[in-house]
Design a protein around this motif. Structure first.
Motif, PDB file in Angstrom:
ATOM      1  N   ARG A   1       0.820  -1.214   0.000  1.00  0.00           N
ATOM      2  CA  ARG A   1       0.000   0.000   0.000  1.00  0.00           C
ATOM      3  C   ARG A   1       0.857   1.268   0.000  1.00  0.00           C
TER       4      ARG A   1
ATOM      5  N   LYS B   1      -5.110  -0.439  -2.818  1.00  0.00           N
ATOM      6  CA  LYS B   1      -6.034  -0.176  -1.725  1.00  0.00           C
ATOM      7  C   LYS B   1      -6.768  -1.440  -1.271  1.00  0.00           C
ATOM      8  N   LYS B   2      -7.566  -2.039  -2.170  1.00  0.00           N
ATOM      9  CA  LYS B   2      -8.420  -3.169  -1.789  1.00  0.00           C
ATOM     10  C   LYS B   2      -7.655  -4.484  -1.910  1.00  0.00           C
TER      11      LYS B   2
ATOM     12  N   ASN C   1      -6.038   4.518   5.205  1.00  0.00           N
ATOM     13  CA  ASN C   1      -7.215   5.095   4.553  1.00  0.00           C
ATOM     14  C   ASN C   1      -7.962   6.062   5.464  1.00  0.00           C
TER      15      ASN C   1
ATOM     16  N   ASP D   1     -11.206  -1.894   3.642  1.00  0.00           N
ATOM     17  CA  ASP D   1     -10.492  -2.140   2.388  1.00  0.00           C
ATOM     18  C   ASP D   1      -9.717  -3.449   2.416  1.00  0.00           C
TER      19      ASP D   1
ATOM     20  N   ASP E   1     -10.731  -2.342   9.104  1.00  0.00           N
ATOM     21  CA  ASP E   1     -10.334  -1.843   7.783  1.00  0.00           C
ATOM     22  C   ASP E   1     -11.271  -2.387   6.711  1.00  0.00           C
TER      23      ASP E   1
END
Length: 438
Positions: free
Chosen positions: A140, A146-147, A400, A170, A168
């Motif tokens: 990241r 992100k995912k 995030n 994500d 989280d």
């Protein structure tokens, strides 16, 4: 001239047996775990297969560790070079994929890591540093992914990975494991479904002892593959424990090398990272080989244990019904998932308390997590933990998080009383990659 076999999918392998590290010379988690695998891979000629590449591991930086963990008193104090190389092996596997050297990669490394939680006071479940989590946050930070989906197929519940990504949305974390009522660490139940900003993004599948290939196939087809189709991760990571094998001395399951190969073919992970698996001769050489060949898109029909035959293990109708019920309940949790705390609760903070047992050294840590909720992001987390003669207070901003939560966490950190020789106060900010201790 003999035509050499070729992998359909380019695959990278990182092998690190950790010759200089073990809990004890006769402990299940020792260097022999991977030496038999190394011999098997050489015997099968994997080094000569086109599109299969071997990469050397690298050394993880302490910053990579501090991005994920709150180590007490410090990462430098708790980790050996072998732990840094194991984490670095996972990072090297990620870099090989992210930089398109290969399409897929497998870090066959030790020591393992999925029992290491966000706070680390020592060794628990053979783990000190969570190598998958370190790898995920490295990806990241350096590649902007992100995912991510983490599918943990170790027979023991991946409680450390769950803890790190619990709030989280994500990260989809799915752990299929032997029921925690019958095996360490005694967790991993359906009700553990994620934090207030990520309810339904942690999915546990506690399988009954003696689950066989049939049960794992059911879970893959009815739960994991539909979840991945809906979640649409940018990367799929397999926390590839292999102690579900029928010969493993620590567990009570009936999985085989053929089953592991089929699971990997169905899952099609971008990166695999070895976790547990303690049948050094009877399982690991075959299961690792099956996973590698499946990743590479090659024939796995010949990968069989000496005593393997189809139908050796049959599940009872009762076990079948139990697994089907678990699958239905897990899918319901996932379908009811939430992405942020917006509109889901009137509370501004949610508190979670637990006791963490460090089984190697035999001490307990009392931990409280306070989730500071936010309508724009998962919020930030305040952690208070006490154990082994040290207290910890930390303020943690996720990758995030929003700038408002980042500012609030920093303000709370600055106002907190300074640390002492027995009290740590830490700011862990993944947005700006800051780890500050006072």
């Amino acid at each position: 001239m003999k035509c050499m076999p070729q992998a359909k999918c380019s695959t990278g392998l990182i092998l690190f047996p950790a010759f200089d590290w073990c809990i004890s010379p006769t402990h299940p988690e020792r260097e022999e775990r991977l030496l038999y695998t190394k011999d098997q891979l050489i015997e099968e000629g994997l080094e000569d297969i086109e599109n299969i590449q071997f990469f050397n591991p690298e050394l993880a930086d302490y910053r990579d560790i501090d991005r994920v963990h709150l180590c007490v008193p410090s990462a430098q104090n708790l980790l050996t070079d072998s732990h840094l190389i194991s984490a670095g092996g996972a990072i090297r596997a990620a870099r090989a994929v992210m930089e398109k050297d290969v399409e897929k990669s497998f870090a066959i490394v030790r020591p393992p890591g999925h029992h290491a939680m966000q706070t680390v006071f020592g060794d628990r479940g053979f783990c000190v540093v969570n190598i998958e989590a370190v790898m995920v946050e490295y990806i990241r930070k350096h590649y902007g992914v992100k995912k991510i989906a983490i599918i943990d197929t170790d027979c023991h519940h991946g409680d450390g990975t769950q803890d790190i990504f619990y709030n989280d949305p994500d990260t989809l974390f799915v752990s299929l494991h032997q029921d925690g009522r019958t095996l360490y660490p005694g967790s991993g139940f359906l009700g553990e479904k994620g934090g207030p900003a990520a309810s339904g993004y942690t999915i546990n599948l506690p399988l009954p002892p003696n689950t066989s290939e049939e049960g794992f196939d059911t879970v893959m087809e009815r739960v994991i593959l539909p979840m991945l189709e809906e979640f649409k991760p940018e990367l799929i990571i397999n926390s590839a424990g292999q102690d579900n094998h029928y010969t493993d001395p620590l567990t009570n399951m009936n999985f085989t090398a053929q089953g592991y190969a089929r699971l990997n073919r169905l899952l099609s992970p971008d990166i695999c990272v070895l976790e547990g698996g303690y049948s050094i001769e009877g399982a690991l050489p075959y299961t690792n080989l099956g996973i590698i060949l499946a990743m590479a898109g090659m024939d796995t029909s010949h990968v069989k244990e000496p005593d393997y035959y189809p139908g050796k293990f049959r599940q009872s109708s009762e076990v079948n019904r139990h697994i089907e019920t678990i699958c239905d309940q897990a899918m319901q949790l996932f379908r009811n998932r939430t992405g942020t705390a917006t509109g889901k609760t009137a509370e501004r903070t949610v508190m979670d308390r637990k006791r963490i047992f460090y089984d190697t050294a035999g001490f307990m840590v009392d931990e409280t997590k306070i989730y500071h909720l936010c309508p724009e992001c998962p919020g930030y987390t305040e952690i208070e933990a006490s154990g082994n003669n040290t207290d910890l207070r930390a303020f943690c901003v996720p990758f995030n998080g929003c700038r408002s939560c980042q500012t609030r966490a920093r303000d709370h950190f600055q106002r907190a009383p300074g640390g002492t020789s027995r009290r740590m106060v830490v700011l862990q900010d993944r947005i700006d990659d800051i780890y500050e201790v006072k």
